[in-house]
Design a protein around this motif. Structure first.
Motif, mmCIF file in Angstrom:
data_model
loop_
_atom_site.group_PDB
_atom_site.id
_atom_site.type_symbol
_atom_site.label_atom_id
_atom_site.label_comp_id
_atom_site.label_asym_id
_atom_site.label_seq_id
_atom_site.Cartn_x
_atom_site.Cartn_y
_atom_site.Cartn_z
ATOM 1 N N ARG A 36 0.819 -1.214 0.000
ATOM 2 C CA ARG A 36 0.000 0.000 0.000
ATOM 3 C C ARG A 36 0.851 1.261 0.000
ATOM 4 N N LYS A 37 2.038 1.132 0.611
ATOM 5 C CA LYS A 37 2.887 2.330 0.755
ATOM 6 C C LYS A 37 3.695 2.616 -0.507
ATOM 7 N N ILE A 38 3.630 1.739 -1.500
ATOM 8 C CA ILE A 38 4.437 1.972 -2.709
ATOM 9 C C ILE A 38 3.728 3.001 -3.589
ATOM 10 N N PRO A 39 4.393 4.138 -3.837
ATOM 11 C CA PRO A 39 3.746 5.123 -4.698
ATOM 12 C C PRO A 39 3.541 4.499 -6.081
ATOM 13 N N GLY A 40 2.461 4.769 -6.693
ATOM 14 C CA GLY A 40 2.229 4.213 -8.033
ATOM 15 C C GLY A 40 1.342 2.973 -8.006
ATOM 16 N N ILE A 41 1.259 2.288 -6.871
ATOM 17 C CA ILE A 41 0.343 1.136 -6.804
ATOM 18 C C ILE A 41 -1.023 1.681 -6.392
ATOM 19 N N ARG A 42 -1.923 1.704 -7.362
ATOM 20 C CA ARG A 42 -3.231 2.317 -7.109
ATOM 21 C C ARG A 42 -4.260 1.314 -6.652
ATOM 22 N N GLU A 43 -4.047 0.047 -7.015
ATOM 23 C CA GLU A 43 -5.059 -0.939 -6.634
ATOM 24 C C GLU A 43 -4.403 -2.236 -6.178
ATOM 25 N N ILE A 44 -4.860 -2.730 -5.028
ATOM 26 C CA ILE A 44 -4.391 -4.033 -4.534
ATOM 27 C C ILE A 44 -5.621 -4.925 -4.379
ATOM 28 N N ALA A 45 -5.575 -6.068 -5.035
ATOM 29 C CA ALA A 45 -6.715 -6.991 -5.004
ATOM 30 C C ALA A 45 -6.226 -8.356 -4.548
ATOM 31 N N MET A 46 -7.158 -9.196 -4.182
ATOM 32 C CA MET A 46 -6.778 -10.558 -3.792
ATOM 33 C C MET A 46 -7.822 -11.555 -4.300
ATOM 34 N N THR A 47 -7.378 -12.720 -4.696
ATOM 35 C CA THR A 47 -8.293 -13.814 -5.038
ATOM 36 C C THR A 47 -8.121 -14.897 -3.986
ATOM 37 N N THR A 48 -9.230 -15.323 -3.395
ATOM 38 C CA THR A 48 -9.159 -16.269 -2.275
ATOM 39 C C THR A 48 -10.295 -17.278 -2.360
ATOM 40 N N ASN A 49 -10.086 -18.411 -1.699
ATOM 41 C CA ASN A 49 -11.196 -19.372 -1.630
ATOM 42 C C ASN A 49 -12.105 -19.055 -0.437
ATOM 43 N N ALA A 50 -11.763 -18.044 0.334
ATOM 44 C CA ALA A 50 -12.609 -17.503 1.420
ATOM 45 C C ALA A 50 -12.724 -18.403 2.651
ATOM 46 N N THR A 51 -12.019 -19.519 2.678
ATOM 47 C CA THR A 51 -12.132 -20.380 3.869
ATOM 48 C C THR A 51 -11.631 -19.668 5.128
ATOM 49 N N LEU A 52 -10.678 -18.751 4.949
ATOM 50 C CA LEU A 52 -10.094 -18.068 6.120
ATOM 51 C C LEU A 52 -10.488 -16.596 6.157
ATOM 52 N N LEU A 53 -11.456 -16.256 5.325
ATOM 53 C CA LEU A 53 -11.775 -14.828 5.167
ATOM 54 C C LEU A 53 -12.476 -14.227 6.380
ATOM 55 N N ALA A 54 -13.290 -15.042 7.067
ATOM 56 C CA ALA A 54 -13.985 -14.500 8.245
ATOM 57 C C ALA A 54 -12.948 -13.985 9.249
ATOM 58 N N ARG A 55 -11.817 -14.692 9.335
ATOM 59 C CA ARG A 55 -10.779 -14.298 10.279
ATOM 60 C C ARG A 55 -10.021 -13.056 9.802
ATOM 61 N N TYR A 56 -9.812 -12.928 8.484
ATOM 62 C CA TYR A 56 -8.874 -11.896 8.003
ATOM 63 C C TYR A 56 -9.523 -10.694 7.310
ATOM 64 N N ALA A 57 -10.818 -10.766 7.007
ATOM 65 C CA ALA A 57 -11.401 -9.705 6.161
ATOM 66 C C ALA A 57 -11.163 -8.312 6.745
ATOM 67 N N GLU A 58 -11.386 -8.171 8.044
ATOM 68 C CA GLU A 58 -11.283 -6.839 8.627
ATOM 69 C C GLU A 58 -9.831 -6.331 8.579
ATOM 70 N N SER A 59 -8.884 -7.197 8.940
ATOM 71 C CA SER A 59 -7.493 -6.708 8.930
ATOM 72 C C SER A 59 -7.017 -6.435 7.501
ATOM 73 N N LEU A 60 -7.549 -7.168 6.536
ATOM 74 C CA LEU A 60 -7.186 -6.882 5.144
ATOM 75 C C LEU A 60 -7.714 -5.513 4.733
ATOM 76 N N LYS A 61 -8.937 -5.226 5.166
ATOM 77 C CA LYS A 61 -9.543 -3.929 4.834
ATOM 78 C C LYS A 61 -8.710 -2.805 5.458
ATOM 79 N N ILE A 62 -8.364 -2.989 6.736
ATOM 80 C CA ILE A 62 -7.595 -1.952 7.438
ATOM 81 C C ILE A 62 -6.221 -1.775 6.783
ATOM 82 N N ALA A 63 -5.643 -2.889 6.339
ATOM 83 C CA ALA A 63 -4.310 -2.813 5.718
ATOM 84 C C ALA A 63 -4.343 -2.106 4.364
ATOM 85 N N GLY A 64 -5.548 -1.996 3.769
ATOM 86 C CA GLY A 64 -5.638 -1.252 2.519
ATOM 87 C C GLY A 64 -5.947 -2.087 1.291
ATOM 88 N N LEU A 65 -6.440 -3.316 1.489
ATOM 89 C CA LEU A 65 -6.838 -4.116 0.319
ATOM 90 C C LEU A 65 -8.063 -3.452 -0.323
#
Ligand code: SAM
Ligand code: SF4
Length: 352
Positions: free
Chosen positions: A106-135
């Motif tokens: 997120r801190k790299i200038p020039g990177i405007r979009e960060i996306a992720m593809t997941t099978n979502a099995t672990l998403l309930a645990r990580y969704a919020e921290s991913l959002k906060i981190a800037g995904l």
């Protein structure tokens, strides 16, 4: 390669080496702005179309790039015009500190979009921290809405866990959420209308993807199992009114056709087999063992991990990126007799 192409390629490379140009344009005039990174080959599911049957073999840990190595490579790419990255795998969330990587990128200038593809099995645990981190965006792969069928496809009974992950992602603000559905004849093609109907209730962007000859056992893929996007669209249109609409991404990537139903979401079609979209390809791929590859479906990689670990300078890394872009093939060869199946670069290693 014709002489004309060769000269064009040289011109392009010289222009790019001139440093004043912060654009990666390949010899077919395509602007490369998007890097997909497979952060691990490991997965906690075993979709039969993605990985060969039998006990999977994973890369040893030291073959995977560290977060610092990924960060450095993305920084170099961003200086050449890469503005979007996608984290994928294997299952990217098996690298449990993944939100940290998102925050670093997120801190790299020039990177405007960060996306992720997941099978979502672990998403309930990580969704919020991913959002906060800037995904910025999430794609979830889900091939069946029926728990028993999901279990047959993935060899796991994690359907409800996945659904919880999806709901958590929506609740922390990942909307619209893209749902990737690989449609395979006789496996899940009778569910395409059910998936389309989901968009009436949820802000999903459901993307139907044709089954590609990568990943599974060589003998597993056959043309008869591919359901073309045209056929899927027709089947849906018989049941639900849909209309064509231009999407933000149309023309920038493989999602050619885009249609909306009445409701909160929409549907889209990705047809690598029946309708080649290579002329609009804007991407490069970093495999989970740190190789840079110009085409999902054509072999030929440059070793970024080795360069990073032998102390390559930023200039040397840039040269490797330029070389990979210069080598990017015009199109895939699925529909030609030259098509080479790779037993080594299965989909989980390539990142899809
Ligand atoms: N594990 C994550 C997931 O499933 O979303 C990310 C990695 S997975 C390799 C990335 C995408 O590739 C998924 O959407 C998956 O459905 C797709 N995929 C895997 N094998 C495929 C195949 N043979 N044909 C078409 N898509 C495939
Ligand atoms: Fe794992 Fe994704 Fe491949 Fe399924 S598609 S086996 S979830 S990497």
């Amino acid at each position: 390669m014709s002489l004309h192409q060769d000269v064009h390629q040289k011109d392009q490379t010289e222009k790019l080496c001139g440093r004043s140009v912060r654009e990666l344009i390949d010899r077919f005039g395509r602007r490369i702005t998007y890097l997909r990174i497979s952060v691990t080959d490991r997965c906690n599911l075993h979709c039969h179309y993605c990985m060969p049957a039998g006990r999977p073999t994973w890369f040893e840990r030291e073959k995977l790039l560290s977060f610092e190595e990924i960060w450095r490579f993305v920084r170099v790419c961003s200086e050449l015009g890469i503005s979007k990255v996608r984290l994928t795998g294997g299952e990217p969330l098996l690298r449990s500190e993944l939100p940290e990587l998102v925050a670093m990128l997120r801190k790299i200038p020039g990177i405007r979009e960060i996306a992720m593809t997941t099978n979502a099995t672990l998403l309930a645990r990580y969704a919020e921290s991913l959002k906060i981190a800037g995904l910025d965006r999430l794609n979830v792969s889900l091939d069946s809405l029926r728990p028993e069928r999901f279990a047959r496809i993935t060899q796991s009974d994690a359907f409800h866990q996945v659904w919880r992950g999806i709901e958590t992602a929506l609740s922390v603000g990942f909307a619209p959420l893209k749902l990737n559905v690989v449609v395979i004849k006789g496996i899940n093609d009778d569910e395409v209308v059910d998936f389309a109907r989901l968009t009436a209730r949820y802000p999903f962007h459901v993307r139907f993807i044709e089954y590609m000859p990568i990943g599974a056992n060589r003998e597993d893929w056959e043309r008869g199992k591919v359901v073309s996007c045209a056929e899927i669209r027709e089947r849906i249109a018989r049941e639900i009114p849909i209309k064509h609409a231009a999407s933000d991404s149309e023309g920038k990537g493989p999602e050619r056709t885009y249609a909306v139903c009445d409701g909160k979401g929409c549907i889209g079609f990705i047809s690598p087999v029946s309708d080649e979209f290579c002329s609009a390809c804007n991407r490069m791929r970093l495999t989970s063992d740190g190789k840079l590859r110009g085409c999902l479906m054509r072999n030929g990689e440059l070793d970024i991990r080795d360069a990073l670990r032998r102390g390559a300078t930023d200039d040397e890394l840039r040269e490797l990126v330029l070389e990979a872009v210069a080598r990017k093939p015009e199109k895939h060869t699925i529909n030609s007799p030259d098509f080479e199946f790779s037993d080594f670069y299965t989909m989980n290693r390539l990142g899809g």
